[in-house]
Design an enzyme around this catalytic site. Structure first.
Site, mmCIF file in Angstrom:
data_model
loop_
_atom_site.group_PDB
_atom_site.id
_atom_site.type_symbol
_atom_site.label_atom_id
_atom_site.label_comp_id
_atom_site.label_asym_id
_atom_site.label_seq_id
_atom_site.Cartn_x
_atom_site.Cartn_y
_atom_site.Cartn_z
ATOM 1 N N HIS A 243 1.765 2.473 -3.080
ATOM 2 C CA HIS A 243 2.007 2.194 -4.506
ATOM 3 C C HIS A 243 2.083 3.502 -5.311
ATOM 4 O O HIS A 243 3.155 3.984 -5.640
ATOM 5 C CB HIS A 243 0.900 1.296 -5.056
ATOM 6 C CG HIS A 243 0.881 -0.074 -4.458
ATOM 7 N ND1 HIS A 243 1.984 -0.886 -4.431
ATOM 8 C CD2 HIS A 243 -0.116 -0.776 -3.867
ATOM 9 C CE1 HIS A 243 1.680 -2.036 -3.853
ATOM 10 N NE2 HIS A 243 0.407 -1.994 -3.496
HETATM 11 C C1 BDR Z 1 -1.412 -0.825 -8.482
HETATM 12 O O1 BDR Z 1 -2.633 -1.496 -8.794
HETATM 13 C C2 BDR Z 1 -3.734 -0.682 -8.460
HETATM 14 O O2 BDR Z 1 -4.677 -1.414 -7.750
HETATM 15 C C3 BDR Z 1 -3.211 0.441 -7.635
HETATM 16 O O3 BDR Z 1 -3.940 1.629 -7.844
HETATM 17 C C4 BDR Z 1 -1.783 0.589 -8.089
HETATM 18 O O4 BDR Z 1 -1.686 1.420 -9.213
HETATM 19 C C5 BDR Z 1 -0.677 -1.605 -7.415
HETATM 20 O O5 BDR Z 1 -0.381 -2.893 -7.863
#
Ligand code: BDR
Ligand code: CA
Length: 322
Positions: A243
């Protein structure tokens, strides 16, 4: 070319992966880390950011940001994914550094005004700080180089949501802020689940990083154990999606991604709260809540193997040089 960035983050395990990526890559000048609630409480997230700054001798300022969303009921820290303090099984130890005295939104406004046209804002958490900065000084929209957001899910490649069937975590945490950021007249690139769930750090990939990228590689392995347990137990995968590092990868090499243009809105209430929708067909309608808003860019495809290679090469070179 060097990209001056302010990284707005809720550290966070994959946030740590992104912060070290930004620090490590020579094409990025990490001016500041601004923190926001999200994966952890604002106190824990800021502590984690300061601890990384201390551990890795980072020059970046750290400014603490929003404690809660603009309007919605807070969802609460994502401890099930990121552990009780945000860094999984790792406890960020004592920190002797203090954050910048300014709140994150003010830090952002002043930094952008001091370097018109030069700063890229990269967000890898809820968008509350950016919305507050826009509210205090709308003129910054014309002074920022670009905004790169990890967040959202547009149904491309079958990806619609991770915290609800139709919402991604960062947008779900503060949908009102996200809608303000996406409809402002500044150039936004949205790197959502549509592309971040197309790239995968396998368990073997992270093992190799531990072995080859010096102390940072070992830290990334340690901090990712909790995350990988979540992925394995809840999602049935032996590794994790990429992500937050994907937003940094976009800044370094935009050719890794294919983008689609069109205005973006966010659903702010009801069962689909946090759902992101882009109008990209240019058709006219008698009622259109997208029509008067600027085109933004949404990532719809990624060269995942090239992205994985870029991350590995960057961390290995940096880790070995330390
Ligand atoms: C996003 O949500 C958070 O849990 C992670 O750090 C990332 O930024 C992914 O959906
Ligand atoms: Ca994050």
């Amino acid at each position: 070319m060097t990209h001056k960035i302010i990284l707005d983050t809720d550290p966070g395990i994959d946030d740590a992966m992104a912060i070290l990526f930004a620090e490590a890559h020579p094409a990025i000048e990490l001016l500041a880390i601004t923190t926001v609630f999200g994966n952890a409480t604002i106190e824990n997230g800021t502590h984690n950011a300061l601890w990384l700054k201390q551990q890795y001798g980072m020059k970046a300022d750290v400014a603490q940001g929003a404690v809660a969303p603009l309007r919605r009921e807070p969802v609460g820290p994502t401890t099930v994914v990121h552990g009780p303090s945000g860094f999984g099984d790792v406890t960020a130890g004592e920190v002797t550094l203090a954050p910048d005295p300014r709140p994150a939104w003010q830090y952002i406004v002043e930094a952008v005004k001091a370097a018109p046209g030069e700063i890229t804002l990269v967000t890898i958490g809820p968008l509350t700080n950016l919305a507050l900065a826009l509210q205090a000084a709308p003129e910054i929209a014309g002074l920022v180089k670009q905004v790169v957001v990890m967040g959202g899910a547009f149904g491309v490649n079958g990806h619609r949501g991770n915290v609800t069937p139709y919402a991604e975590a960062n947008i779900h945490d503060d949908p009102d802020a996200a809608d303000r950021v996406f409809t402002a007249r500044w150039p936004v690139v949205i790197i959502g689940l549509d592309v971040t769930q197309q790239s995968f750090f396998s368990s073997a990939y992270l093992d190799a990083l531990r072995d080859d990228a010096g102390e940072p590689g070992r830290f990334l392995w340690d901090v990712s154990r909790f995350y990988l347990r979540f992925y394995s137990e809840r999602i049935g995968l032996d590794g994790c999606h990429v992500h937050d590092p994907s937003a940094i990868a976009y800044v370094i090499d935009p050719t890794l991604f294919t983008l689609r243009a069109g205005p973006v809105r966010v659903i702010s209430d009801g069962p689909a709260i946090g759902h992101t929708l882009q109008k990209f067909d240019g058709k006219s309608h008698p009622h259109d809540e997208w029509a008067d808003h600027p085109d933004q860019q949404v990532g719809v495809a990624v060269r995942d193997q090239a992205l994985l290679a870029l991350y590995r090469e960057t961390l290995v070179a940096w880790g070995r040089s330390r």
